[in-house]
Scaffold this motif. Structure first.
Motif, PDB file in Angstrom:
ATOM      1  N   SER A 113     -59.558 114.835  74.975  1.00  0.00           N
ATOM      2  CA  SER A 113     -59.766 115.548  74.236  1.00  0.00           C
ATOM      3  C   SER A 113     -61.840 115.106  73.659  1.00  0.00           C
ATOM      4  N   PHE A 114     -61.777 114.806  72.483  1.00  0.00           N
ATOM      5  CA  PHE A 114     -63.367 115.041  72.297  1.00  0.00           C
ATOM      6  C   PHE A 114     -64.290 113.881  73.086  1.00  0.00           C
ATOM      7  N   CYS A 115     -63.187 112.837  73.969  1.00  0.00           N
ATOM      8  CA  CYS A 115     -64.280 111.977  75.240  1.00  0.00           C
ATOM      9  C   CYS A 115     -64.253 112.994  75.883  1.00  0.00           C
ATOM     10  N   THR A 116     -63.649 113.559  76.543  1.00  0.00           N
ATOM     11  CA  THR A 116     -63.837 114.660  77.867  1.00  0.00           C
ATOM     12  C   THR A 116     -64.508 115.443  77.159  1.00  0.00           C
ATOM     13  N   PHE A 117     -64.433 116.352  76.246  1.00  0.00           N
ATOM     14  CA  PHE A 117     -65.358 117.544  75.535  1.00  0.00           C
ATOM     15  C   PHE A 117     -67.038 116.749  75.568  1.00  0.00           C
ATOM     16  N   ALA A 118     -67.270 116.000  75.306  1.00  0.00           N
ATOM     17  CA  ALA A 118     -68.235 115.058  75.170  1.00  0.00           C
ATOM     18  C   ALA A 118     -68.937 115.494  76.469  1.00  0.00           C
ATOM     19  N   GLY A 119     -68.287 114.827  77.661  1.00  0.00           N
ATOM     20  CA  GLY A 119     -68.810 114.816  79.148  1.00  0.00           C
ATOM     21  C   GLY A 119     -68.899 116.272  79.136  1.00  0.00           C
ATOM     22  N   ARG A 120     -68.356 117.232  79.139  1.00  0.00           N
ATOM     23  CA  ARG A 120     -68.496 118.506  79.662  1.00  0.00           C
ATOM     24  C   ARG A 120     -69.563 119.295  78.465  1.00  0.00           C
ATOM     25  N   TYR A 121     -69.604 119.497  77.670  1.00  0.00           N
ATOM     26  CA  TYR A 121     -70.182 120.224  76.717  1.00  0.00           C
ATOM     27  C   TYR A 121     -71.131 119.997  75.583  1.00  0.00           C
ATOM     28  N   ALA A 125     -72.951 111.126  80.908  1.00  0.00           N
ATOM     29  CA  ALA A 125     -73.589 109.710  80.528  1.00  0.00           C
ATOM     30  C   ALA A 125     -73.042 109.744  80.099  1.00  0.00           C
ATOM     31  N   PHE A 126     -73.077 110.806  78.418  1.00  0.00           N
ATOM     32  CA  PHE A 126     -72.489 111.002  77.461  1.00  0.00           C
ATOM     33  C   PHE A 126     -70.939 111.191  77.007  1.00  0.00           C
ATOM     34  N   GLY A 127     -70.053 111.327  77.667  1.00  0.00           N
ATOM     35  CA  GLY A 127     -69.038 111.393  77.980  1.00  0.00           C
ATOM     36  C   GLY A 127     -68.020 110.127  78.658  1.00  0.00           C
ATOM     37  N   LYS A 501     -77.746 115.580  84.029  1.00  0.00           N
ATOM     38  CA  LYS A 501     -78.247 115.582  83.390  1.00  0.00           C
ATOM     39  C   LYS A 501     -77.355 116.594  81.944  1.00  0.00           C
ATOM     40  N   ILE A 502     -78.389 116.857  80.836  1.00  0.00           N
ATOM     41  CA  ILE A 502     -77.748 117.502  79.329  1.00  0.00           C
ATOM     42  C   ILE A 502     -77.257 118.663  79.991  1.00  0.00           C
ATOM     43  N   VAL A 503     -75.699 119.135  79.652  1.00  0.00           N
ATOM     44  CA  VAL A 503     -75.829 120.686  80.339  1.00  0.00           C
ATOM     45  C   VAL A 503     -75.594 122.149  79.630  1.00  0.00           C
ATOM     46  N   GLY A 504     -76.229 122.644  80.427  1.00  0.00           N
ATOM     47  CA  GLY A 504     -76.669 123.997  79.871  1.00  0.00           C
ATOM     48  C   GLY A 504     -75.582 124.910  78.979  1.00  0.00           C
TER      49      GLY A 504
END
Length: 543
Positions: A113-121, A125-127, A501-504
């Protein structure tokens, strides 16, 4: 459109049936979605949870120690006015958070859920930091619930040791979470239904008690709002400190999205659950908090101390005058505490599974049994809850307060992360021209996520006021703020080690694990169009 009558094609096995022994291979040969367009990484768990069960799991995971026991601490430290305002503000924050999360979870319904979303979006490192933080949150929540069990049990003043009671139910929770998820869902449904019935009775009884139906035969009205320091006890420090208790109480609402990986037809059921569950919880909480503040004086002995904590729910039932009322509600509260701990262990297990799937934890934690339950993750998560056995050395009341603060702040950090992730998710969806594919849209966007993030940041920073005034308390300070440096260290440590890196927005992956309707989903949707299906929907909303 899906051509059911067309040529045979390979589909996602959403019902969880499999001929392979998943103990030997937790990641079987790649399955394809019904139209063959979307790759699958995390959508491996059995979809056995119905909308009925998911709604009750959300309510059951949230309505627990925070409401039944935490309101006592809130009343004692902040007074009835601070408690009501704080719970209302946090309730609004949760509404904004759930709408943002529901939008993402309906589009990509996976256990992380939101934990995986944080890494993908946002950033891998945030995820990583968020998922480990929230996994620890759930593990500590299980411990907090087992400590609360000791506090509630102390009402009967027996010689039975509290740590032994925690040990018994700790073993029970571990066993309940290793069996098939369908059995877990049914158990949680009935335990949660008992909570809802109890709170409904409490609200009715609370009104009766306030209007004079109490042992003193006295009309209470708003009398308890004007005694001593009420309605705002402890000034700004008391008011600020209630926010972390309220966040602990509401915490778990967001974890409903973690069940997405095991929910039938999630694109339809999750938005429905998000909208319905929140209003039920808000009504239950606000009405309950209001009646507690009206009926129970903030200076009632035993509401919150180092060694004990009495539930204000029990006190109100006692005020009604029924001989067995106190024992009855206390027994119900015990089942509620067990239910909340059960839900926390379930959510923590699924997060550890997601960490393993995302290569943020050893692969052994993604190992599934024949019922597609990550059993090793269950055992690993439950080990942390052994913290509860320290209660006999520290004092159950004091330990529970510290654990409550840690979990409350962790919940707030998760809500901030959901808001930030939602902002970037919608920006990428718009840029890539996929807004029309969203099965559910957050009607508060773009203002809602920004307001949620801003309010949470302010609350996180000021709620530890009481640890500075009137005298600095190092232990309280740590319980309020330890999560902040831990989160930062995990984020920057993983970022530097993996050079993430932060995902574009253009590069954001909006394909993997996107849910596509299968034949079972379509048949279920057809059933809902019938008269019987419409009746079931109405009954499902009520019950």
């Amino acid at each position: 459109m899906v051509d059911i009558d067309g040529p045979a094609r390979k589909t996602v096995n959403h019902n969880g049936d499999s001929d392979k022994d998943l103990e030997q291979n937790p990641f079987p040969e790649q399955n394809y979605t019904i139209n063959g367009d979307h790759p699958i990484i995390a959508d491996r768990l059995a979809r056995k949870l119905s909308a009925r069960q998911v709604q009750m799991i959300a309510i059951g995971g949230t309505i627990g120690t925070g409401l039944f026991l935490g309101t006592g601490k809130s009343l004692a430290t902040g007074g009835p006015g601070s408690m009501l305002i704080s719970y209302f503000i946090v309730g609004v924050i949760v509404l904004l958070t759930m709408l943002a999360l529901g939008e993402m979870a309906a589009f990509v319904p996976i256990a992380g859920s939101f934990c995986t979303f944080a890494g993908r979006y946002v950033d891998d490192a945030f995820g990583f930091a968020l998922t480990w933080n929230y996994w620890f949150n759930d593990a500590v929540s299980t411990a907090a619930d087992l400590v609360a069990l000791q506090l509630v049990f102390a009402y009967w003043d027996t010689s039975f040791p509290g740590w032994a009671l925690s040990l018994i139910f700790w073993a029970f929770l571990v066993a309940a979470n290793i069996i098939t998820v369908r059995a877990y869902g049914e158990l949680e449904y009935w335990l949660s239904l008992l909570k809802v019935i109890t709170i409904t009775i409490f609200i009715i009884l609370g009104i009766v008690v306030n209007c004079g139906g109490n042992t003193a035969h006295t009309y209470l009205g708003a009398h308890n709002w004007y005694i001593g320091e009420a309605p705002f006890v402890g000034g700004i420090g008391g008011f600020a400190s209630v926010f972390v208790t309220a966040s602990f109480a509401y915490g778990g609402t967001e974890s409903i999205a973690i069940t997405a990986g095991e929910t039938k037809n999630p694109t339809k059921n999750l938005p429905r659950v998000v909208k319905n569950v929140f209003w039920r919880i808000l009504i239950f909480y606000i009405l309950s908090v209001l009646l507690i503040g009206l009926n129970v004086p903030y200076n009632t002995k035993g509401l919150s101390s180092k060694s004990s904590s009495t539930s204000p729910f029990t006190l109100v039932f006692q005020m009604a005058g029924a001989k067995a009322a106190g024992s009855f509600i206390n027994a119900v509260i015990m089942t509620s505490v067990i239910s909340a701990g059960n839900h926390a262990l379930f959510a923590g297990t699924r997060l550890l599974y997601s960490l393993s799937v995302d290569s943020h934890a050893p692969k052994v934690f993604s190992k599934l049994n024949r019922n597609k339950v990550p059993w090793i993750a269950v055992i690993a998560t439950s080990v942390i809850s052994g913290l509860c056995f320290g209660a006999s050395f520290i004092g159950a009341g004091q330990l529970w307060t510290w654990l409550q603060n840690i979990v409350g702040v962790s919940n707030q950090l998760a809500w901030i992360a959901i808001g930030l992730t939602s902002i970037r998710f919608r920006a990428a969806i718009k840029l890539q021209g996929k807004e029309h594919l969203l099965p559910f849209k957050n009607w508060t966007y773009p203002y809602g996520p920004y307001i949620s993030v801003a309010l949470n940041i302010v609350i996180v920073l000021v709620q530890g006021w009481s640890s500075f005034s009137p005298k600095f308390s190092a232990v309280d300070f740590v319980s309020y703020y330890i999560e902040l440096p831990v989160m930062a260290i995990m984020y920057f440590g993983w970022k530097l080690w993996k050079r993430t890196k932060i995902v574009g927005l253009n590069d954001m992956d909006l394909e993997t694990d996107v849910y596509v309707l299968g034949e079972d989903d379509l048949r279920e949707m057809e059933k809902e169009k019938s008269v019987q299906g419409k009746v079931r929907r109405v009954l499902g909303w009520i019950f």
